[in-house]
Every structure is written in C-alpha cells, then in structure tokens.
Design an enzyme around this catalytic site. Structure first.
Site, short mmCIF file in Angstrom:
data_model
loop_
_atom_site.label_atom_id
_atom_site.label_comp_id
_atom_site.label_asym_id
_atom_site.label_seq_id
_atom_site.Cartn_x
_atom_site.Cartn_y
_atom_site.Cartn_z
N CYS A 192 34.46 70.83 29.73
CA CYS A 192 33.70 69.75 30.60
C CYS A 192 32.33 69.52 29.85
O CYS A 192 31.88 68.73 29.44
CB CYS A 192 33.76 69.97 31.80
N HIS A 196 29.78 66.93 28.52
CA HIS A 196 28.79 66.17 29.45
C HIS A 196 27.52 67.13 29.51
O HIS A 196 26.74 66.86 30.38
CB HIS A 196 29.35 66.17 30.97
N ARG A 235 40.56 60.72 36.60
CA ARG A 235 39.78 61.12 35.74
C ARG A 235 39.68 62.60 34.92
O ARG A 235 39.76 62.70 33.86
CB ARG A 235 38.23 60.50 35.92
N CYS A 239 40.60 63.63 31.45
CA CYS A 239 39.76 64.35 30.40
C CYS A 239 40.56 65.74 29.80
O CYS A 239 40.43 66.08 28.64
CB CYS A 239 38.81 64.84 31.03
#
Length: 265
Positions: A192, A196, A235, A239
């Site tokens: 992640c 991000h 979501r 991902c």
C-alpha cells in the site's frame, strides 16, 4: 534518505514489514501527518479528507462539477429508506444505533470484550442478524447504500479512533494493520505504501495515486470505474487484485485491522 523509507523507519517497520514496536500509535500518527504535510506543503491539513482531489487540481475541478448533480444521491436516498424501514420483527436500525445514523465517526473501534476491531459495516450486519435478517454482502449494493447514508449524516464530525495502549490485543491488531500497509505482496511485489506514500501524485495508467493521509474518511464512494457505490473493503480487494495478490475476505480480520490502522492515522 528516501522520504517514504524515512516514514517506514519512523513508524517502526522494515521494508519487509517486520514489526519492531518503537513508537506509540500517537507518535505514529504524528509521523504520518508530518510526512504528508511535508510532501504536500501547499495542501491544508483539513483538505486531505478529499483524497486525490486534494493534490490533483484537474481532477478536483471535474469532481466539483459532478457535485452539482451527485451520482451518489440515489444511494444515500436508498440508504435512508433502509434506515427507516422496519425489520420483520418491527425493530429498525435505530434500535441498534440509538444515537442515530450519524455515528460513522465512532468506527472502527476496538471491542475489548470481544478482542477485535468492529467496523461500521460489521456493526450493520450484526444488527441485521440480531433482528433475524439476512446479512448483506460487504462490497457493494445495499451495504454501500446504508453506509453511505450513515456516513453522509456524519459529515463534519471528527473520526475518533482510540488505540487503548493498556490492551495488548488492541495494540496487536493495530500493529497487524500497520504491517499489512507496509508489506509487499502479489506478483508485482507492491505494498500500500509503495503507491500511497512513495508515489502519491504519480499517474498509474490513467489514475493519479492518492495520498494515504485522510484515506478512509470519505467512504463508501461512487467511482465511475464501478458505475456504482463501493465500500472501503471493496477497494482493498481491488488494490490487492491490481498487484496480483489474492485478496482477503471483506470484513475479515486482515482488512478490519488495516482499516483500524489507516483510520487512526
């Protein structure tokens, strides 16, 4: 030092996501916030709730134009109808949530008696099951509608996620969520944080990668790619699939702990 690696170090994790509890959750929060404030110094702190639109002016302009006729209005209306419709036994969601629908700011929270993270989606289905109603599927459809209505009624409130540091199980759940966020997985070996924290603002295919600060504050959402509303765990699933990793079960322990960590940030 690369800023994303610096944040990994500050939050007490190696790139392999091996936990070393070096900081309290409060210190993690401060490090997390400071990282994004330094990365995007022109973005006011309160604007990060707008996700990618806080850093993408073109996307924001398009979003604000769409807001004149929001595509999610029907979902909120359907969610309100669900809230006000009695179950077969005569009770309603209000009986489970006596403070009314605007309670999204209380989730996710740590349930000490059960030793687990409780999300609002989980609480909605537990309410249904307690009233002899079938649980809803967790990614889209009616669950997204009722959550959208409850989240809409919570607008303007502050999400209060507490990590009780005197409860080892709560800290363990928090650390597991933190490890998940930094762990590389899938055939593409992405975490992640790769998207991000390391690359927010970069364009991947046609999408601008969003900063993680404020990530969980605006769900569920309507995405044009989906053509309808979707939940946060939908979501998360998407991902994982994008990095060619097998997704976990929506509202399973892995995703609930991830939501706990990320919302607390």
């Amino acid at each position: 030092m690369n800023k994303a690696i610096a944040m990994v170090t500050a939050l007490g994790l190696t790139c392999g996501a091996t936990a070393a509890v070096q900081a309290s959750p409060q210190e993690d929060q401060e490090n997390f916030k400071q990282f994004y404030m330094e990365r995007f110094p022109d973005v006011p702190k309160e604007d990060f709730v707008n996700g990618v639109y806080s850093i993408d002016p073109v996307g924001r302009e398009n979003w604000e134009a769409i807001e004149e006729f929001p595509p999610y209005e029907a979902a909120i209306s359907d969610g309100e109808e669900m809230w006000n419709t009695a179950f077969a036994n005569g009770k309603t969601y209000q009986d489970c949530f006596p403070d009314g629908p605007g309670v999204a700011g209380k989730y996710p929270h740590w349930d000490k008696d059960r030793g687990m993270v409780v999300t609002m989606a989980l609480a909605v289905n537990e309410c249904r099951e307690a009233n002899n109603e079938k649980p809803l599927k967790y990614k889209k459809g009616p669950i997204a509608n009722i959550l959208a209505y409850m989240a809409y009624e919570t607008r303007g409130q502050i999400t209060n996620v507490e990590i009780p540091e005197d409860d080892p199980k709560a800290l363990e759940a928090y650390e597991q969520g933190k490890q998940f966020w930094f762990a590389k997985r899938g055939q593409l070996n992405f975490s992640c944080a790769n998207c991000h924290a390391q690359n927010p603002g970069a364009v991947l295919r046609t999408e601008t990668l969003s900063p993680a600060y404020g990530h969980t504050t605006h769900w569920p959402v309507y995405r044009s790619k989906w053509g309808d509303m979707g939940t946060l765990h939908r979501r998360f699933t998407g991902c994982n699939k994008q990095v060619r990793a097998k997704p976990f079960k929506a509202q399973g322990e892995e995703y609930r702990n991830l939501e706990y960590f990320l919302t607390s940030m």
